[in-house]
Design an enzyme around this catalytic site. Structure first.
Site, PDB file in Angstrom:
ATOM      1  N   ASP A 212      65.112  52.203  47.518  1.00 11.55           N
ATOM      2  CA  ASP A 212      65.000  53.281  48.839  1.00 11.55           C
ATOM      3  C   ASP A 212      64.430  54.788  47.420  1.00 11.55           C
ATOM      4  O   ASP A 212      64.504  54.839  46.411  1.00 11.55           O
ATOM      5  CB  ASP A 212      65.286  54.347  50.159  1.00 11.55           C
ATOM      6  CG  ASP A 212      65.284  55.420  50.384  1.00 11.55           C
ATOM      7  OD1 ASP A 212      63.966  55.548  50.822  1.00 11.55           O
ATOM      8  OD2 ASP A 212      66.056  55.973  50.390  1.00 11.55           O
TER       9      ASP A 212
ATOM     10  N   ASP B 270      64.011  58.834  47.557  1.00 14.45           N
ATOM     11  CA  ASP B 270      64.976  60.096  48.588  1.00 14.45           C
ATOM     12  C   ASP B 270      66.315  59.788  48.515  1.00 14.45           C
ATOM     13  O   ASP B 270      66.602  59.161  49.200  1.00 14.45           O
ATOM     14  CB  ASP B 270      63.789  61.033  49.008  1.00 14.45           C
ATOM     15  CG  ASP B 270      61.990  61.290  48.206  1.00 14.45           C
ATOM     16  OD1 ASP B 270      62.237  61.410  47.610  1.00 14.45           O
ATOM     17  OD2 ASP B 270      61.944  61.647  49.538  1.00 14.45           O
TER      18      ASP B 270
END
Length: 190
Positions: free
Chosen positions: A11, A13
């Protein structure tokens, strides 16, 4: 074509860079964790493929546009290259939660895109590293092994879903991406 057991999907952020409840809306707001950039480079140098799967609903919400997102990803690729690494592919979902797409995590569309782009038959056995339950769910749906980092929203995720930390949980938990990479590379030593 990487083998699934040599692929790490991240992922963005909260894993690679600082997250914001107000969204990361510009290159100036995109602040990477230095240890994450180094961790990605270390994986690359050790023969691993690294990809990124990121929900970017700020585009659908009108907070920033695709050109701004491209600037952030160009900076990410440049920083990783400067550290001696490479990102094989960045898959991103521009849709909002009510748009009915198949790419917004926890749905598997972004991970399927990575699988196709990298020419892989399956992602089973790959690693999915995130800071939210939806990251883990997306990975689980395609057979990835799950890793939760405490950075970003990771601590909140653990507080909401304490079973993730149970000894019988299949989810691996680390303080940050660098800690996971330290552990992973140690597992691969002869």
């Amino acid at each position: 074509m990487p083998s699934p057991d040599r692929l790490v999907i991240l992922d963005r952020d909260g894993v690679i860079n600082h997250d914001s409840n107000a969204y990361v809306k510009s290159l100036a707001e995109w602040i990477p964790y230095p240890s994450a950039i180094q961790a990605i480079a270390r994986l690359s140098r050790a023969g691993w493929s690294v990809a990124v799967a990121t929900n970017q609903s700020g585009i659908a919400r009108g907070y920033y546009d695709e050109a701004t997102l491209a600037e952030m990803h160009a900076e990410l690729n440049w920083l990783v290259a400067q550290a001696g690494g490479e990102i094989a592919h960045i898959a991103w979902c521009p849709h909002g939660p009510d748009d009915g797409c198949n790419c917004r995590k926890p749905l598997p569309g972004l991970l399927e895109q990575i699988r196709v782009v990298l020419g892989m038959e399956s992602l089973a056995g790959s690693w999915m590293v995130g800071d939210s339950l939806r990251d883990l769910q997306a990975g689980e749906s395609v057979g990835c092994r799950g890793v939760l980092v405490r950075t970003g929203k990771g601590e909140q995720t653990l507080a909401k879903h304490p079973a993730l930390a149970d000894s019988g949980s299949a989810t691996h938990i680390f303080d940050d991406l660098s800690g996971f990479v330290d552990w992973l590379l140690a597992q691969r030593q002869p």
